[in-house]
Design a protein around this motif. Structure first.
Motif, PDB file in Angstrom:
ATOM      1  N   TYR A   1      90.472  64.086  32.530  1.00 15.36           N
ATOM      2  CA  TYR A   1      91.067  64.810  31.410  1.00 15.36           C
ATOM      3  C   TYR A   1      92.273  64.010  30.948  1.00 15.36           C
ATOM      4  N   ASN A   2      92.393  63.788  29.635  1.00 16.26           N
ATOM      5  CA  ASN A   2      93.497  63.020  29.070  1.00 16.26           C
ATOM      6  C   ASN A   2      94.217  63.853  28.027  1.00 16.26           C
ATOM      7  N   CYS A   3      95.529  64.009  28.189  1.00 18.91           N
ATOM      8  CA  CYS A   3      96.361  64.711  27.216  1.00 18.91           C
ATOM      9  C   CYS A   3      97.280  63.682  26.580  1.00 18.91           C
ATOM     10  N   THR A   4      97.032  63.364  25.324  1.00 19.38           N
ATOM     11  CA  THR A   4      97.835  62.335  24.656  1.00 19.38           C
ATOM     12  C   THR A   4      99.223  62.836  24.301  1.00 19.38           C
TER      13      THR A   4
ATOM     14  N   GLY B   1     100.875  62.527  27.866  1.00 20.08           N
ATOM     15  CA  GLY B   1     100.489  61.328  28.605  1.00 20.08           C
ATOM     16  C   GLY B   1      99.834  61.595  29.945  1.00 20.08           C
ATOM     17  N   THR B   2      99.329  62.787  30.154  1.00 25.04           N
ATOM     18  CA  THR B   2      98.694  63.143  31.424  1.00 25.04           C
ATOM     19  C   THR B   2      97.272  62.622  31.489  1.00 25.04           C
ATOM     20  N   VAL B   3      96.924  62.010  32.608  1.00 24.31           N
ATOM     21  CA  VAL B   3      95.545  61.618  32.899  1.00 24.31           C
ATOM     22  C   VAL B   3      95.225  62.187  34.269  1.00 24.31           C
ATOM     23  N   SER B   4      94.165  62.982  34.353  1.00 20.70           N
ATOM     24  CA  SER B   4      93.820  63.625  35.620  1.00 20.70           C
ATOM     25  C   SER B   4      93.183  62.629  36.578  1.00 20.70           C
TER      26      SER B   4
END
Length: 87
Positions: free
Chosen positions: A5-8, A11-14
């Motif tokens: 999962y990527n939240c732009t 900047g979170t990448v699981s």
């Protein structure tokens, strides 16, 4: 293949998940905790190449609890061997 999962927005990448549903669940929890349930612009599930578990294990370092458990297990094995030969 694995999924992340990527939240732009933040900047979170699981971590990698074997199934897409795992990455989507991570996204749901992330939205609830960090964005009050709102959907950040640009968030997405990305398919990535699966990392070889042996290559991943080369970079692994034990936690304090892992080290204590390994030490106790080693002592039990040594005690069992000693006990087997002395009785």
């Amino acid at each position: 293949m694995a999924f992340t999962y990527n939240c732009t927005r933040c900047g979170t990448v699981s971590r990698p998940y074997f199934f897409r549903a795992g990455a989507e669940g991570h996204g749901v929890r992330h939205r609830r905790r960090r964005h009050d349930g709102d959907y950040p612009v640009g968030e997405h599930i990305q398919r990535i190449a699966w990392i070889n578990p042996f290559a991943r294990a080369a970079g692994w370092r034990p936690s304090g609890g892992d080290a204590v458990a390994a030490a106790v297990a080693g002592l039990l094995v040594l005690w069992s061997i000693w006990h087997a030969f002395t009785n």
